[in-house]
Design a protein around this motif. Structure first.
Motif, PDB file in Angstrom:
ATOM      1  N   LYS A 161       0.798  -1.548  -0.109  1.00 26.54           N
ATOM      2  CA  LYS A 161       0.008  -0.269   0.116  1.00 26.54           C
ATOM      3  C   LYS A 161       0.851   0.887   0.339  1.00 26.54           C
ATOM      4  N   TYR A 162       1.047   1.641  -1.347  1.00 28.75           N
ATOM      5  CA  TYR A 162       2.011   2.847  -1.751  1.00 28.75           C
ATOM      6  C   TYR A 162       0.769   4.276  -1.454  1.00 28.75           C
ATOM      7  N   ASP A 163      -0.175   4.334  -0.113  1.00 27.11           N
ATOM      8  CA  ASP A 163      -0.829   5.834  -0.773  1.00 27.11           C
ATOM      9  C   ASP A 163      -0.665   6.930   0.862  1.00 27.11           C
ATOM     10  N   LEU A 180      22.962  17.612   2.281  1.00 26.59           N
ATOM     11  CA  LEU A 180      22.840  18.474   1.471  1.00 26.59           C
ATOM     12  C   LEU A 180      21.785  19.092   0.626  1.00 26.59           C
ATOM     13  N   PHE A 181      20.444  18.221   0.676  1.00 21.63           N
ATOM     14  CA  PHE A 181      19.247  19.043   0.223  1.00 21.63           C
ATOM     15  C   PHE A 181      17.786  17.579   1.078  1.00 21.63           C
ATOM     16  N   VAL A 182      16.905  18.752   1.343  1.00 23.14           N
ATOM     17  CA  VAL A 182      15.704  17.188   1.251  1.00 23.14           C
ATOM     18  C   VAL A 182      14.459  18.153   0.732  1.00 23.14           C
ATOM     19  N   GLY A 183      14.033  17.469  -0.035  1.00 20.56           N
ATOM     20  CA  GLY A 183      13.003  17.902  -0.231  1.00 20.56           C
ATOM     21  C   GLY A 183      11.228  16.798   0.524  1.00 20.56           C
ATOM     22  N   ILE A 184      10.520  17.626   0.697  1.00 19.77           N
ATOM     23  CA  ILE A 184       9.457  17.105   1.791  1.00 19.77           C
ATOM     24  C   ILE A 184       7.807  17.346   0.579  1.00 19.77           C
ATOM     25  N   ARG A 185       7.191  16.378   0.269  1.00 14.43           N
ATOM     26  CA  ARG A 185       6.149  16.744  -0.646  1.00 14.43           C
ATOM     27  C   ARG A 185       5.041  16.563   0.434  1.00 14.43           C
ATOM     28  N   ASN A 186       3.736  16.899   0.046  1.00 16.81           N
ATOM     29  CA  ASN A 186       2.332  17.153   1.092  1.00 16.81           C
ATOM     30  C   ASN A 186       1.294  16.909   0.364  1.00 16.81           C
ATOM     31  N   ARG A 187       0.637  15.732   0.311  1.00 18.80           N
ATOM     32  CA  ARG A 187      -0.467  15.677  -0.525  1.00 18.80           C
ATOM     33  C   ARG A 187      -1.883  15.781  -0.054  1.00 18.80           C
ATOM     34  N   TYR A 188      -1.708  16.063   1.405  1.00 20.30           N
ATOM     35  CA  TYR A 188      -2.661  16.778   2.486  1.00 20.30           C
ATOM     36  C   TYR A 188      -2.892  17.134   3.118  1.00 20.30           C
ATOM     37  N   CYS A 189      -4.125  18.267   3.501  1.00 18.21           N
ATOM     38  CA  CYS A 189      -4.071  19.612   4.325  1.00 18.21           C
ATOM     39  C   CYS A 189      -4.915  19.169   5.182  1.00 18.21           C
ATOM     40  N   VAL A 190      -5.120  19.069   6.364  1.00 18.03           N
ATOM     41  CA  VAL A 190      -6.997  18.842   7.111  1.00 18.03           C
ATOM     42  C   VAL A 190      -7.879  20.239   6.328  1.00 18.03           C
ATOM     43  N   ILE A 191      -7.205  21.170   7.211  1.00 19.63           N
ATOM     44  CA  ILE A 191      -7.673  22.734   6.308  1.00 19.63           C
ATOM     45  C   ILE A 191      -8.519  22.424   4.926  1.00 19.63           C
ATOM     46  N   CYS A 192      -7.748  22.413   4.128  1.00 17.56           N
ATOM     47  CA  CYS A 192      -8.455  22.429   3.078  1.00 17.56           C
ATOM     48  C   CYS A 192      -9.515  20.912   2.533  1.00 17.56           C
ATOM     49  N   GLU A 193      -8.993  20.280   3.451  1.00 20.85           N
ATOM     50  CA  GLU A 193     -10.439  18.922   2.860  1.00 20.85           C
ATOM     51  C   GLU A 193     -11.469  19.222   3.652  1.00 20.85           C
ATOM     52  N   ARG A 194     -10.996  19.252   5.039  1.00 23.05           N
ATOM     53  CA  ARG A 194     -12.597  19.913   5.622  1.00 23.05           C
ATOM     54  C   ARG A 194     -13.250  21.499   4.879  1.00 23.05           C
ATOM     55  N   LEU A 209       0.614  21.549   2.367  1.00 27.39           N
ATOM     56  CA  LEU A 209      -0.316  21.009   0.359  1.00 27.39           C
ATOM     57  C   LEU A 209       0.587  20.671  -1.045  1.00 27.39           C
ATOM     58  N   ASN A 210       1.719  20.663  -1.247  1.00 28.93           N
ATOM     59  CA  ASN A 210       2.593  21.163  -2.127  1.00 28.93           C
ATOM     60  C   ASN A 210       2.686  19.842  -3.209  1.00 28.93           C
ATOM     61  N   TRP A 211       2.060  19.079  -3.046  1.00 32.41           N
ATOM     62  CA  TRP A 211       2.202  17.072  -4.143  1.00 32.41           C
ATOM     63  C   TRP A 211       0.250  16.803  -4.384  1.00 32.41           C
ATOM     64  N   SER A 212      -0.018  16.389  -5.216  1.00 33.68           N
ATOM     65  CA  SER A 212      -1.105  15.593  -5.673  1.00 33.68           C
ATOM     66  C   SER A 212      -1.215  14.991  -6.414  1.00 33.68           C
ATOM     67  N   LYS A 213       0.214  14.013  -6.620  1.00 31.87           N
ATOM     68  CA  LYS A 213       0.116  12.757  -7.934  1.00 31.87           C
ATOM     69  C   LYS A 213       0.324  11.430  -6.198  1.00 31.87           C
ATOM     70  N   ILE A 218       7.068  10.749  -5.425  1.00 33.92           N
ATOM     71  CA  ILE A 218       7.713  11.231  -4.522  1.00 33.92           C
ATOM     72  C   ILE A 218       9.425  11.591  -4.495  1.00 33.92           C
ATOM     73  N   GLU A 219       9.551  10.526  -4.531  1.00 32.27           N
ATOM     74  CA  GLU A 219      11.438  10.272  -4.512  1.00 32.27           C
ATOM     75  C   GLU A 219      12.294  10.637  -5.791  1.00 32.27           C
ATOM     76  N   ALA A 220      11.043  10.324  -6.915  1.00 31.69           N
ATOM     77  CA  ALA A 220      12.175  10.646  -8.141  1.00 31.69           C
ATOM     78  C   ALA A 220      11.970  12.576  -8.514  1.00 31.69           C
ATOM     79  N   ASP A 221      10.888  13.073  -7.623  1.00 29.75           N
ATOM     80  CA  ASP A 221      10.545  14.394  -8.015  1.00 29.75           C
ATOM     81  C   ASP A 221      11.340  15.104  -6.653  1.00 29.75           C
TER      82      ASP A 221
END
Length: 457
Positions: A161-163, A180-194, A209-213, A218-221
């Motif tokens: 389950k890669y969800d 040297l670099f860290v990239g963080i992706r979030n697919r969910y925001c509780v305030i936007c969802e509510r 919220l900065n990711w919709s795929k 996430i890793e490749a991007d």
């Protein structure tokens, strides 16, 4: 406590009203005002009606208030407000409310993020210096460095389950062993969802919220973003990428060409991932009942030898005074011959590898060939042979695995959902600070806060 007693002493001196002779003995407790773990006690003199206010702590520029310290501590040990409240309930100490906790963590998140990028920039300076000392410089004078990269998710997948709603990918310098670099992706925001579910307008908030795929992309991007920003962030080019067998990262980098068509990023496969995959597939063969039982048991008993045969070949071939092509071809030959050696046939073994058949050793190769098992082993071995060039580098991505374990510590081992707001991002940044500072997360963040400037570390 010294500060509390000092307040008592100073207040008592002021309460000596001429003619009344009142002192602290004449005061009575009125009430306590609590703001989280910070308290203010109010006393009143029964003689002169004077009010005495005692604070639980002195706030100075070089002092981290207790509420901020408590919230910072929850991030350091990997718990949230619920666990903090439960801990203090067992100690019979009133805890801060969820609203107060959220207010402080929102404020602290910026400090932690600033500290994380400060230590990342310092790591870039160190990596750049090491690249110059090693003479790893591009034709245009830009230092180049190999890097280790890997990604992880906020939720356990168990290969099914890669969800996950959040994920992060990290680039670590091979020479400095720092992020040297860290990239963080979030697919969910509780305030936007509510707001979406209730069909109302979204209230003003800090949205992460900065990711919709999908989670798997996430890793490749995120890693690609790190390569694109390597020069502007550190003045470096990442010319080699050490990673696991994820081909999506290499594909994405070949599409983007972060340094132009003249400098292609070379992918070096992690030695441990190649050999682990080899061992897992060999063990899967032992479950196939169409092959003789005694052969399958022999493989199970000697499974470590299949890996050792390859590591021994790598250690020998990489140090030979030969061209790279000769080393690769020699290693391919040794890898292909490994199973024959283990099954008892030594006609193609190199002198460094073995001294011939052992006493009472049985040659199982004819039987394994006849039953068709050798063809399956050769098919499994093909991926190892194809990665002979990577194996000669004899490198792994263990530092990324170690960093991922630090992230997991800060997010409570993926057992608590920290992805609804900014908490996941904050805890990943905390892991960066901890990793690059040698575990001194609290000290580094304390420095950043007390210096009153996010640019100073």
């Amino acid at each position: 406590m010294e500060y509390i007693f000092l307040q008592f002493q100073n207040s008592c001196c002021k309460m000596h009203t001429p003619g009344l002779g009142c002192s602290f003995i004449d005061v009575e407790f009125v009430k306590e005002i609590r703001k989280g773990f910070e308290s203010t006690w109010i006393f009143k003199c029964k003689m002169c009606n004077c009010i005495m206010i005692i604070d639980s702590e002195r706030v100075t520029p070089d002092y981290l208030p207790i509420n901020k310290s408590a919230v910072n501590g929850t991030i350091a040990v990997g718990i949230g407000h619920t666990q903090l409240a439960e801990l203090f309930a067992s100690l019979d100490i009133p805890c801060m409310t969820s609203k107060t906790y959220t207010k402080y963590i929102n404020n602290l998140s910026e400090n932690i993020k600033a500290t994380a990028w400060d230590v990342i920039k310092l790591a870039g300076v160190e990596e750049k210096q090491l690249a110059i000392e090693a003479g790893d410089i591009d034709e245009d004078g830009t230092p180049m460095c190999p890097v280790i990269a890997d990604g992880q998710w906020s939720k356990r997948s168990y290969k099914t389950k890669y969800d996950a709603y959040s994920g992060a990918a990290t680039i670590i310098g091979y020479r400095s062993k720092k992020v040297l670099f860290v990239g963080i992706r979030n697919r969910y925001c509780v305030i936007c969802e509510r707001a979406k579910n209730s069909e109302k307008s979204v209230e003003e908030h800090i949205c992460f919220l900065n990711w919709s795929k999908g989670a798997t992309s996430i890793e490749a991007d995120a890693i690609s973003e790190g390569f694109l920003k390597s020069f502007s962030l550190h003045g470096l080019k990442f010319n080699k990428l050490i990673g696991d067998g994820d081909s999506s990262v290499s594909k994405r980098l070949h599409e983007l060409l972060p340094y132009g068509p003249r400098l292609l990023v070379e992918k070096i496969e992690c030695r441990n991932h190649i050999l682990r995959n080899y061992g897992q597939k060999l063990m899967a063969l032992t479950k196939k009942t169409l092959y003789p039982c005694y052969i399958r048991k022999f493989i199970t008993r000697n499974i470590i030898r299949f890996r050792t045969a390859i590591t021994k070949s790598i250690a020998y071939r990489k140090n030979l005074d030969q061209s790279l092509y000769e080393k690769i071809e020699g290693l391919r030959k040794d890898i292909t011959n490994g199973p024959y050696h283990i099954f008892g046939e030594h006609t193609k073994c190199e002198v460094y590898f073995c001294s011939g058949p052992k006493q009472c050793e049985v040659n199982l190769v004819p039987e394994i060939v006849n039953c068709g098992l050798m063809n399956e082993i050769a098919y499994i071995l093909r991926r190892v042979v194809d990665n002979a060039r990577s194996l000669l580098f004899d490198v792994d991505n263990n530092y990324c695995e170690q960093f991922n374990s630090i992230i997991n510590k800060h997010i409570a081992g993926k057992r608590i959902n920290f992805t609804q707001k900014q908490s996941y991002s904050t805890r990943v940044h905390a892991a960066v600070v901890s990793f690059n500072s040698g575990g001194e997360f609290i000290r580094a963040v304390h420095k950043n806060i007390t210096n009153q400037s996010p640019g100073i570390y």
